[in-house]
Design an enzyme around this catalytic site. Structure first.
Site, PDB file in Angstrom:
ATOM      1  N   SER A  77       0.885  -1.198  -0.143  1.00  0.00           N
ATOM      2  CA  SER A  77      -0.081   0.047  -0.133  1.00  0.00           C
ATOM      3  C   SER A  77       0.903   1.192   0.211  1.00  0.00           C
ATOM      4  O   SER A  77       2.116   1.321   0.202  1.00  0.00           O
ATOM      5  CB  SER A  77      -0.959  -0.085   1.210  1.00  0.00           C
ATOM      6  OG  SER A  77      -1.591  -1.243   1.124  1.00  0.00           O
TER       7      SER A  77
HETATM    8  C1  LIG Z   1      -3.129  -4.834   0.222  1.00  0.00           C
HETATM    9  S1  LIG Z   1      -2.375  -6.303   0.308  1.00  0.00           S
HETATM   10  C2  LIG Z   1      -1.360  -6.104   1.721  1.00  0.00           C
HETATM   11  C3  LIG Z   1      -0.546  -5.091   2.051  1.00  0.00           C
HETATM   12  C4  LIG Z   1       0.603  -5.203   3.204  1.00  0.00           C
HETATM   13  N1  LIG Z   1      -0.157  -5.100   4.333  1.00  0.00           N
HETATM   14  C5  LIG Z   1       1.805  -4.586   2.979  1.00  0.00           C
HETATM   15  O1  LIG Z   1       2.071  -3.910   3.834  1.00  0.00           O
HETATM   16  O2  LIG Z   1       2.594  -5.025   2.037  1.00  0.00           O
HETATM   17  C6  LIG Z   1      -3.616  -7.448   0.890  1.00  0.00           C
HETATM   18  C7  LIG Z   1      -3.206  -8.826   1.122  1.00  0.00           C
HETATM   19  O3  LIG Z   1      -4.285  -9.621   1.665  1.00  0.00           O
HETATM   20  C8  LIG Z   1      -3.945 -10.747   1.196  1.00  0.00           C
HETATM   21  N2  LIG Z   1      -5.350 -11.568   1.653  1.00  0.00           N
HETATM   22  C9  LIG Z   1      -6.499 -11.594   0.774  1.00  0.00           C
HETATM   23  N3  LIG Z   1      -7.427 -12.386   1.356  1.00  0.00           N
HETATM   24  C10 LIG Z   1      -6.754 -12.784   2.505  1.00  0.00           C
HETATM   25  C11 LIG Z   1      -7.326 -13.735   3.272  1.00  0.00           C
HETATM   26  N4  LIG Z   1      -8.610 -14.214   3.452  1.00  0.00           N
HETATM   27  N5  LIG Z   1      -6.386 -13.838   4.439  1.00  0.00           N
HETATM   28  C12 LIG Z   1      -5.167 -13.509   4.552  1.00  0.00           C
HETATM   29  N6  LIG Z   1      -4.647 -12.700   3.849  1.00  0.00           N
HETATM   30  C13 LIG Z   1      -5.566 -12.306   2.532  1.00  0.00           C
HETATM   31  C14 LIG Z   1      -3.728 -10.671  -0.236  1.00  0.00           C
HETATM   32  O4  LIG Z   1      -2.967 -11.933  -0.781  1.00  0.00           O
HETATM   33  C15 LIG Z   1      -2.856  -9.620  -0.400  1.00  0.00           C
HETATM   34  O5  LIG Z   1      -1.405  -9.968  -0.110  1.00  0.00           O
END
Ligand SMILES: C[S@@+](CC[C@H](N)C(=O)[O-])C[C@H]1O[C@@H](n2cnc3c(N)ncnc32)[C@H](O)[C@@H]1O
Length: 291
Positions: free
Chosen positions: A103
């Site tokens: 992000s």
């Molecule tokens: C916007 S990214 C996160 C950015 C992260 N916080 C960073 O600092 O890089 C959203 C993430 O949520 C993960 N995600 C989606 N659904 C999920 C779930 N049900 N449980 C865990 N992770 C999930 C995706 O694979 C993705 O890597």
């Protein structure tokens, strides 16, 4: 003149002072300046807006290290680290659905500021991605096994764990479905979701301690997600309101659209501004109304 990563980080922090009201939040400044964001960004990432050819351009650290580093420290720019759940290799310009990113600095700061973690607290992050937000949380809350982060994609989780370890940080990085939380380490003082949901998973409410804070991007009928901040009441529910308009990738299990009326939103065509709405989430669903 070539700016170093440190100089770019300092410049990014100054720019966010003007735009995001992060001035005066000493602990957050400290964390932002202490964590090298570039360490968490893969060598090849996509720019989040389409070029004239309709494709997302690739930024390659090995080919254009200065352009890559400048992109890493643009306050308002997220960088895309995965398309179509990894089906598209990062070998050139591409198209598809964004499924993981780091992000933008501005959004991460906004999340962590509203979460307001305290040293020593037990924190669950849902959506590890690159591990960058996890590092900021660990810097603030401490590194005593009290920070847990869960990522659904095993490869992303493994790479984030390596990056965190390389900086000497050892939060618990779990591979799994974050909609179930991580009951083994509950109860949590704070839960932060960095993937958006259409409805608050009941497991998060069960795993918050009374008075604990939940911060999550919630899909809304306003054309963007809304960041909701809820406080657990100790009886299985949590209450609060929206604190910011944001845009996040959807949690994997909540990608399918659902009618807003089914998700607890008011039925009126014009329910008024989101800033005046209150949210109650419980085991049987959520209810959103104007205050
Ligand atoms: C916007 S990214 C996160 C950015 C992260 N916080 C960073 O600092 O890089 C959203 C993430 O949520 C993960 N995600 C989606 N659904 C999920 C779930 N049900 N449980 C865990 N992770 C999930 C995706 O694979 C993705 O890597």
């Amino acid at each position: 003149m070539t700016l170093t990563a440190r100089a770019l980080r300092e410049r990014c922090a100054r720019e966010m002072d003007n735009a995001r009201g992060f001035a005066g939040c000493t602990w957050l400044h400290r964390a932002f300046l202490a964590v090298p964001r570039e360490h968490f960004v893969p060598d090849r990432v996509w720019w989040p807006a389409r070029g004239e050819d309709g494709l997302y351009n690739l930024y390659d650290r090995t080919q254009k290290p200065r352009a890559w580093l400048k992109a890493v420290y643009m306050p308002g720019v997220p960088l895309i680290t995965q398309i179509d759940d990894g089906a598209v290799p990062p070998t050139g310009p591409a198209t598809g659905a964004f499924t993981s990113s780091i992000s933008s600095p501005g959004v991460v700061i906004e999340l962590v500021r509203h979460l307001a973690p305290e040293p020593g607290e037990r924190i669950l992050e849902v959506g590890t991605g690159t591990g960058y937000t996890t590092a900021l949380l660990t810097h603030r809350a401490g590194d005593h096994g009290n920070v847990v982060t869960i990522e659904i994609d095993a490869g992303l989780a493994r790479r984030a764990r390596h990056r965190l370890h390389a900086l000497g940080m050892s939060p618990r990085v779990v591979t799994g479905d974050g909609e179930q939380g991580h009951p083994a380490c509950a109860p949590y003082d704070r839960i932060l979701a960095t993937a958006s949901v259409r409805s608050i998973p009941p497991a998060w409410l069960r795993q918050l301690r009374p008075g604990g804070i939940l911060l999550a991007p919630l899909d809304s009928p306003f054309g963007h997600d809304l960041l909701v901040r809820l406080e657990a009441d100790g009886h299985g529910c949590a209450r609060g309101h929206f604190v910011a308009a944001v845009e996040f990738m959807r949690a994997r299990g909540q990608r399918a659209q659902r009618p807003y009326a089914e998700l607890g939103w008011p039925a009126e065509a014009d329910p008024g501004p989101w800033e005046r709405m209150c949210v109650v989430a419980g085991p049987s669903g959520q209810r959103i109304r104007s205050r």
